[in-house]
Scaffold this motif. Structure first.
Motif, mmCIF file in Angstrom:
data_model
loop_
_atom_site.group_PDB
_atom_site.id
_atom_site.type_symbol
_atom_site.label_atom_id
_atom_site.label_comp_id
_atom_site.label_asym_id
_atom_site.label_seq_id
_atom_site.Cartn_x
_atom_site.Cartn_y
_atom_site.Cartn_z
ATOM 1 N N GLY A 1 1.146 -0.944 -0.181
ATOM 2 C CA GLY A 1 0.425 0.022 -0.036
ATOM 3 C C GLY A 1 1.072 1.524 -0.324
ATOM 4 O O GLY A 1 0.286 2.392 -0.511
ATOM 5 N N TYR A 2 2.025 1.255 0.339
ATOM 6 C CA TYR A 2 3.013 2.602 1.029
ATOM 7 C C TYR A 2 3.429 2.573 -0.612
ATOM 8 O O TYR A 2 4.455 3.270 -1.083
ATOM 9 N N LEU A 3 3.569 1.596 -1.240
ATOM 10 C CA LEU A 3 4.439 1.802 -3.259
ATOM 11 C C LEU A 3 4.265 2.680 -4.258
ATOM 12 O O LEU A 3 2.816 3.205 -3.973
ATOM 13 N N SER A 4 4.564 3.911 -4.740
ATOM 14 C CA SER A 4 4.350 4.545 -5.678
ATOM 15 C C SER A 4 3.677 4.039 -6.344
ATOM 16 O O SER A 4 2.836 2.979 -6.148
ATOM 17 N N GLY A 5 2.737 5.080 -6.722
ATOM 18 C CA GLY A 5 1.138 3.970 -7.967
ATOM 19 C C GLY A 5 2.390 3.284 -8.900
ATOM 20 O O GLY A 5 1.660 2.561 -9.670
ATOM 21 N N GLY A 6 3.132 4.358 -9.653
ATOM 22 C CA GLY A 6 4.030 3.135 -11.080
ATOM 23 C C GLY A 6 4.846 1.840 -10.209
ATOM 24 O O GLY A 6 4.196 0.939 -11.190
ATOM 25 N N GLU A 7 5.257 1.337 -8.853
ATOM 26 C CA GLU A 7 5.456 0.537 -8.493
ATOM 27 C C GLU A 7 4.003 -0.749 -8.540
ATOM 28 O O GLU A 7 4.550 -2.062 -8.675
ATOM 29 N N GLN A 8 3.429 0.190 -7.657
ATOM 30 C CA GLN A 8 1.873 -0.745 -7.883
ATOM 31 C C GLN A 8 1.443 -1.428 -9.346
ATOM 32 O O GLN A 8 1.357 -2.224 -8.518
ATOM 33 N N GLN A 9 1.737 -0.625 -10.265
ATOM 34 C CA GLN A 9 0.933 -0.951 -11.579
ATOM 35 C C GLN A 9 2.041 -2.227 -12.259
ATOM 36 O O GLN A 9 1.845 -3.383 -12.555
ATOM 37 N N MET A 10 3.466 -1.532 -11.806
ATOM 38 C CA MET A 10 4.691 -3.461 -11.895
ATOM 39 C C MET A 10 4.371 -4.321 -11.093
ATOM 40 O O MET A 10 4.050 -5.132 -10.608
ATOM 41 N N LEU A 11 3.954 -4.238 -9.780
ATOM 42 C CA LEU A 11 3.649 -5.248 -8.692
ATOM 43 C C LEU A 11 2.119 -6.426 -9.348
ATOM 44 O O LEU A 11 2.579 -6.997 -9.225
ATOM 45 N N ALA A 12 1.457 -4.829 -9.713
ATOM 46 C CA ALA A 12 0.159 -5.870 -10.201
ATOM 47 C C ALA A 12 0.731 -6.768 -11.263
ATOM 48 O O ALA A 12 -0.245 -7.802 -12.040
ATOM 49 N N ILE A 13 0.984 -6.637 -12.511
ATOM 50 C CA ILE A 13 2.084 -7.074 -13.418
ATOM 51 C C ILE A 13 2.494 -8.418 -13.499
ATOM 52 O O ILE A 13 2.676 -9.668 -13.465
ATOM 53 N N GLY A 14 3.808 -8.010 -12.530
ATOM 54 C CA GLY A 14 4.505 -9.157 -11.619
ATOM 55 C C GLY A 14 3.589 -10.200 -10.876
ATOM 56 O O GLY A 14 3.753 -11.006 -11.654
ATOM 57 N N ARG A 15 2.790 -9.520 -10.111
ATOM 58 C CA ARG A 15 1.240 -10.423 -9.824
ATOM 59 C C ARG A 15 1.007 -11.476 -10.102
ATOM 60 O O ARG A 15 1.184 -12.325 -10.802
ATOM 61 N N ALA A 16 0.389 -11.066 -11.721
ATOM 62 C CA ALA A 16 -0.160 -11.553 -12.687
ATOM 63 C C ALA A 16 1.247 -12.562 -13.500
ATOM 64 O O ALA A 16 0.339 -13.927 -14.005
ATOM 65 N N LEU A 17 2.743 -12.234 -13.565
ATOM 66 C CA LEU A 17 3.294 -12.722 -14.255
ATOM 67 C C LEU A 17 3.513 -14.386 -13.748
ATOM 68 O O LEU A 17 3.853 -15.193 -14.028
ATOM 69 N N MET A 18 3.414 -14.227 -12.379
ATOM 70 C CA MET A 18 3.476 -15.133 -11.078
ATOM 71 C C MET A 18 2.078 -16.067 -11.305
ATOM 72 O O MET A 18 2.943 -17.277 -10.878
ATOM 73 N N ALA A 19 1.533 -16.365 -12.210
ATOM 74 C CA ALA A 19 0.295 -17.069 -12.337
ATOM 75 C C ALA A 19 0.919 -18.101 -14.096
ATOM 76 O O ALA A 19 -0.072 -19.112 -14.455
ATOM 77 N N ARG A 20 1.641 -17.466 -14.282
ATOM 78 C CA ARG A 20 2.489 -17.639 -15.667
ATOM 79 C C ARG A 20 1.481 -17.920 -16.762
ATOM 80 O O ARG A 20 0.970 -19.098 -17.261
ATOM 81 N N PRO A 21 0.642 -17.120 -16.708
ATOM 82 C CA PRO A 21 -0.881 -17.093 -18.105
ATOM 83 C C PRO A 21 -0.133 -16.972 -19.342
ATOM 84 O O PRO A 21 1.417 -16.470 -19.828
ATOM 85 N N THR A 22 -1.014 -17.878 -20.293
ATOM 86 C CA THR A 22 -0.267 -17.939 -21.072
ATOM 87 C C THR A 22 -1.212 -16.591 -22.070
ATOM 88 O O THR A 22 -1.087 -16.294 -23.352
#
Lengths: 290, 266
Positions: B141-162
């Protein structure tokens, strides 16, 4: 000094029981926003189950306790599946009313099966009195503290490190986002109720060992409200620390000021906390980035 | 057979509000497909229909079908759709604020069965987003907006989606950060082979990275084509890129006081 030590130990053991019941309460509230009014009856059920397994069926106490925990977890999951799941998506107040209904049903079942007469709890926990620096302290109190501590640590580790524990906290934060990662909300709710069932049963066994098995021990479910309000409704460490504070406070006022007052003090605390810090000592703060 | 195929789907909210009115689109494997449109056109609804997230909003696919790798998925629960390899990065980042960065990533890996590969995958996310490694134990919650967006994309990568569905990844970010995020989106597409369906308000940005684009309005696709075709379309220029018909940047001194009619509405 001896009196202080004695009150501290007994207060602590009572506080641990509060903490366990509060933990189950918080886990359900945190994941699903439901306030479970049947927590006290779940505790009662745990005590009666152990009584049934050990006294009525004559099983060794280890197996009896183990069976109690399994049955209690199963009962929690059952309550979630058949009473609360059909209400998902309905207003929260309907779910809360359903838990009040659940508490009545559990109480009625207990009455029908075991009757209203208080029973003697099987004494598998030694009740010897030991002397610590002049204070006479029941061994059962110390064991109660130890057992409760083990369960509280185990639950805390579960929430912090396991896959399901992280999923539970994720759901508490943002349900829809959790859904988008494939976290099954139904499964997590069921686990929450299972955990609440186990922690209530453990508290029930410890409490029944001290005061015996009767319908009265279910009242503890309501006395846990000041605990969760003090600690913060959605905080697991808050439930533990709140439980200990209220437990100690009760015994100190009972011991130093006067018997009877100890029953009121927790609720005075509840009112003060609500006025000063409504989200509790450790309740979730709203994170605002600047 | 396309990798992802939406055929004439209709989505209704609360049993009465018709939001998607026979929408069809396709995405081929390995592509970046852009879905553009104004506010309220139904872009997010389209993504939610694919990922199975309509239910909490009381929406449902009432007609048509959604095929993923040839199989219908529009009646599956969200968790099953994630297991099949589709992951939606929701609009507005939606990180778990009270969890740490690392716990957020672990939550993304919830459906993974191969537990032993989760650590290496987390390292891979950190190579895409080095800043997340520095902040791995911080509360999200204390990350900057850009870092949060990076986290949201990184979190998606963790599921190994196609197939990754990205809902306005540029929302509320500074231009430089937007560029950084889009570079990484392209890298993910190239290096992981992840097919990406990208919803954006920023049409120019989206068309620069996409292989194919759709423009939607009022719950339907009104125009589709390669990015070049779309960029050269007079209506797209006027309404989405802010250029005049001849391709010059529009000067607001000469703003016309009548509105150009959208040809595709006829």
């Amino acid at each position: 000094m001896d009196k202080f030590l004695q009150l501290t130990i007994t207060g602590l053991s009572m506080g641990m029981i509060y903490a366990l019941v509060a933990l189950g309460f918080v886990v359900i509230y945190k994941s699903s926003d439901v306030i479970n009014f049947a927590q006290g009856e779940m505790l009662m059920f745990g005590a009666y189950l152990t009584f049934a397994f050990v006294v009525q069926f004559g099983l060794p106490w280890t197996i009896g306790v183990l069976l109690t925990l399994i049955t209690a977890a199963f009962l929690g999951v059952l309550a979630e599946t058949f009473v609360l799941r059909p209400l998902i998506g309905e207003p929260i107040i309907s779910m809360i009313m359903a838990t009040i209904g659940l508490s009545s049903v559990l109480r009625a079942i207990i009455n029908a099966v075991w009757g209203p007469v208080p029973r003697q709890f099987p004494g598998f926990i030694p009740t010897d009195v030991i002397q610590i620096g002049g204070a006479a302290i029941g061994l059962d109190r110390l064991i109660a503290i130890g057992v409760a501590l083990i369960f509280l640590v185990a639950f805390t580790l579960f929430f912090r490190y396991t896959r399901e524990g992280i999923a539970m906290r994720a759901i508490a934060d943002d349900q829809q986002a959790a859904l988008s990662m494939g976290i099954s909300i139904k499964r997590v709710f069921a686990i929450a109720w299972g955990i609440a069932g186990i922690s209530a049963a453990v508290a029930g066994i410890i409490l029944a060992n001290i005061v015996g098995v009767s319908g009265d021990i279910g009242i503890l479910g309501l006395r846990v409200f000041p605990v969760v309000i003090l600690g913060g409704l959605d905080s697991i460490p808050g439930a533990i620390i709140g439980g200990i504070i209220i437990g100690l406070l009760e015994f100190y006022t009972g011991g130093y000021i006067g018997e009877g007052l100890n029953l009121i003090v927790p609720f005075i605390v509840l009112i003060v906390v609500l006025m000063v810090r409504p989200y509790g000592l450790f309740g979730k703060e709203i994170i605002e980035r600047v | 057979m396309a990798f992802l195929e939406l055929n004439n789907i209709e989505v209704i909210y609360n049993d009465v509000i018709l939001v998607l009115k026979g929408l069809s689109l396709q995405a081929e494997q390995g592509q970046i497909v852009a879905l553009l449109g104004a506010n309220g056109a139904g872009k997010t609804t389209t993504l939610k229909a694919i990922s199975g997230l309509l239910k909490p909003d009381d929406g449902e696919v009432t007609d048509g079908n959604i095929l993923f790798e040839g199989e219908p998925i529009h009646h599956l629960p969200a968790e099953e759709i994630v297991r099949r390899g589709i992951f939606q990065v929701m609009e507005g980042r939606r990180v778990f604020e009270h969890l740490t960065v690392e716990e957020n990533l672990l939550a993304g890996a919830y459906t993974r069965r191969d537990r032993q590969n989760i650590r290496p995958d987390m390292e891979r996310v950190y190579t895409y987003f080095p800043r997340l490694r520095e902040r791995r134990h911080q509360t999200a919650g204390y990350l900057s907006g850009g870092e949060q967006q990076m986290l949201a994309i990184g979190r998606a990568l963790m599921a190994r989606p196609t197939l990754m569905l990205l809902d306005e990844p540029s929302l509320g970010l500074a231009p430089l950060l937007v560029k950084e995020i889009f570079d990484i989106i392209v890298r993910i597409n190239r290096e992981e082979g992840t097919t990406i369906l990208l919803v954006e308000q920023n049409a120019r940005l989206a068309l620069n990275v996409a292989n194919y684009g759709y423009i939607m309005e009022n719950g339907r696709i009104v125009l589709e084509g390669t990015p070049d075709e779309l960029k050269n379309n007079a209506d797209v220029k006027e309404f989405y890129l802010g250029l005049t018909a001849v391709g010059e940047r529009k000067s607001y001194r000469n703003v016309k006081h009548y509105k150009r009619r959208k040809r595709w509405l006829q």
